[in-house]
Design a protein around this motif. Sequence first.
Motif, PDB file in Angstrom:
ATOM      1  N   ALA A 169      39.911  62.507  33.089  1.00 46.27           N
ATOM      2  CA  ALA A 169      39.938  63.114  31.760  1.00 46.27           C
ATOM      3  C   ALA A 169      39.355  62.184  30.708  1.00 46.27           C
ATOM      4  N   GLY A 170      39.494  60.917  30.910  1.00 51.05           N
ATOM      5  CA  GLY A 170      39.045  59.933  29.929  1.00 51.05           C
ATOM      6  C   GLY A 170      39.452  58.566  30.414  1.00 51.05           C
ATOM      7  N   GLN A 171      39.568  57.642  29.516  1.00 53.73           N
ATOM      8  CA  GLN A 171      40.015  56.320  29.918  1.00 53.73           C
ATOM      9  C   GLN A 171      40.626  55.599  28.729  1.00 53.73           C
ATOM     10  N   ILE A 172      41.415  54.580  29.054  1.00 50.21           N
ATOM     11  CA  ILE A 172      41.935  53.653  28.056  1.00 50.21           C
ATOM     12  C   ILE A 172      41.051  52.422  28.111  1.00 50.21           C
ATOM     13  N   THR A 173      40.237  52.223  27.076  1.00 48.94           N
ATOM     14  CA  THR A 173      39.413  51.022  27.004  1.00 48.94           C
ATOM     15  C   THR A 173      40.280  49.881  26.479  1.00 48.94           C
ATOM     16  N   GLN A 212      51.334  43.790  28.139  1.00 55.25           N
ATOM     17  CA  GLN A 212      51.698  44.937  27.325  1.00 55.25           C
ATOM     18  C   GLN A 212      50.416  45.574  26.791  1.00 55.25           C
ATOM     19  N   VAL A 213      50.335  46.897  26.892  1.00 57.08           N
ATOM     20  CA  VAL A 213      49.189  47.643  26.383  1.00 57.08           C
ATOM     21  C   VAL A 213      49.690  48.636  25.353  1.00 57.08           C
ATOM     22  N   ASP A 214      49.274  48.466  24.108  1.00 55.67           N
ATOM     23  CA  ASP A 214      49.690  49.352  23.022  1.00 55.67           C
ATOM     24  C   ASP A 214      48.566  50.312  22.672  1.00 55.67           C
ATOM     25  N   LEU A 215      48.912  51.597  22.547  1.00 58.09           N
ATOM     26  CA  LEU A 215      47.962  52.648  22.215  1.00 58.09           C
ATOM     27  C   LEU A 215      48.148  53.075  20.757  1.00 58.09           C
ATOM     28  N   PRO A 216      47.082  53.519  20.079  1.00 62.60           N
ATOM     29  CA  PRO A 216      47.211  53.943  18.684  1.00 62.60           C
ATOM     30  C   PRO A 216      47.956  55.258  18.531  1.00 62.60           C
ATOM     31  N   HIS A 217      47.997  56.050  19.585  1.00 61.27           N
ATOM     32  CA  HIS A 217      48.723  57.325  19.591  1.00 61.27           C
ATOM     33  C   HIS A 217      48.949  57.726  21.036  1.00 61.27           C
ATOM     34  N   LYS A 218      49.795  58.706  21.253  1.00 58.27           N
ATOM     35  CA  LYS A 218      50.063  59.101  22.635  1.00 58.27           C
ATOM     36  C   LYS A 218      48.809  59.717  23.241  1.00 58.27           C
ATOM     37  N   GLY A 221      44.179  62.998  26.498  1.00 60.72           N
ATOM     38  CA  GLY A 221      43.053  63.310  27.357  1.00 60.72           C
ATOM     39  C   GLY A 221      41.717  62.851  26.820  1.00 60.72           C
ATOM     40  N   GLN A 222      41.712  62.297  25.608  1.00 60.59           N
ATOM     41  CA  GLN A 222      40.496  61.783  25.001  1.00 60.59           C
ATOM     42  C   GLN A 222      40.451  60.262  25.136  1.00 60.59           C
ATOM     43  N   PRO A 223      39.242  59.670  25.079  1.00 61.08           N
ATOM     44  CA  PRO A 223      39.152  58.212  25.158  1.00 61.08           C
ATOM     45  C   PRO A 223      39.957  57.539  24.054  1.00 61.08           C
TER      46      PRO A 223
END
Length: 282
Positions: A169-173, A212-218, A221-223
Motif C-alpha cells: 500500500a505504501g511505506q514508512i520512509t 523507536q519509530v514515531d509517525l506524524p499521524h496514524k 495507506g499513504q506514504p
Amino acid sequence: MKRQLVCLAALLGAFAVGAGTASAAGDPRWAETGTAYTDTLGGGQGLASRADGSLLYRGLADIPLDLRFKGWNHVGDPDIANGYTFDAYQGPDTATSKMYAVTTPAGKRYEYVHQLGAGEKLNNSFATVSPDGQWLVSGEWGGQNRLQVFPAPLLNPSTPQTGGDLKEAGQITLDKPVRDIQGCDFVTETRLVCASNDATGSLFPEIRPLLQVDLPHKLDGQPVTGAVKSLFALPQRSVCTGTFETEGVDYDVHSGTLRAQVIQPGICALSTTVYSYQQVTD
C-alpha cells in the motif's frame, strides 16, 4: 505454549535485572522488570501477546509441514490483532515472493503472497498490525531506509477474504537508516518499537538497540515518514560467551508490558531470553 529450559533458566537467573533504561526528554523511560526463557527452536523467532495475557511464540519448529513443502522455510516475529494471528514467511535465496499467513480465531489459515518488487529483498522478518487493524507493517533485512506497509489481510476490506495476492500500500520512509530489524510492534497508533540486531555501533551508539519509530499521524495507506531514535541497548547476559542475536519484540496493550527476545551465544543458543519492561516516569 511457552517452552522453558529449566536448568538454563536457573543458571541465567543469577544475573541481575537491569535497573532501567535511558529515555529522551519528555518520554517515560522503559524499566526492565523481569526475564523469562523459551527454547529457541520452538520460540526464538518472535512472540505476540493474546488478549488474555498469554504469549504466542514462534520458532523454526512451528512452520507447518504443508508450508515447508511450498518452500516457506523461515517464520518471523508474529502479531495478533482482533484474535487473528499474522505470521511472516520467507523462502529460499532464490525466492521472488514472500508470504503472510493469517489464522482466524476459529483456526482457519489463509495465505497471502506478495510478489517482490524491484530492489525489494526477499526477507520477511516480522509482521505487525496497526491498532485500528487496517494496516500490516513488515520489514526486510540488512541496511534499510523504510518499513513496508500492506493492507492487513482479512481485517482490511480491500484484501481478498480467502487468501491470494497482497500488494504493497505504501511505506514508512525512515529519517535515519536502520540495520537488521528483527521485529517491530505498535505501542500507540503513531509509535512503533523495533528490535535491531545491528552490532556494529555505526548507526546508533548502542549495540543491538531497541529503536523507536514515531509517525506524524496514524497509518492511512499513504506514504509517511517515521522519525527513528535509539532507546537503549538490549541486554546481552548469559553464562556463555560469543555472539548474541536479537529477535522478536511485543507490546501488550492490556498490561503495558514490552518484551524483547535475545538468543544466547554458544551452547546456550538453545535458550532465548525474553526481557520484560514497563514504562515509568521518574
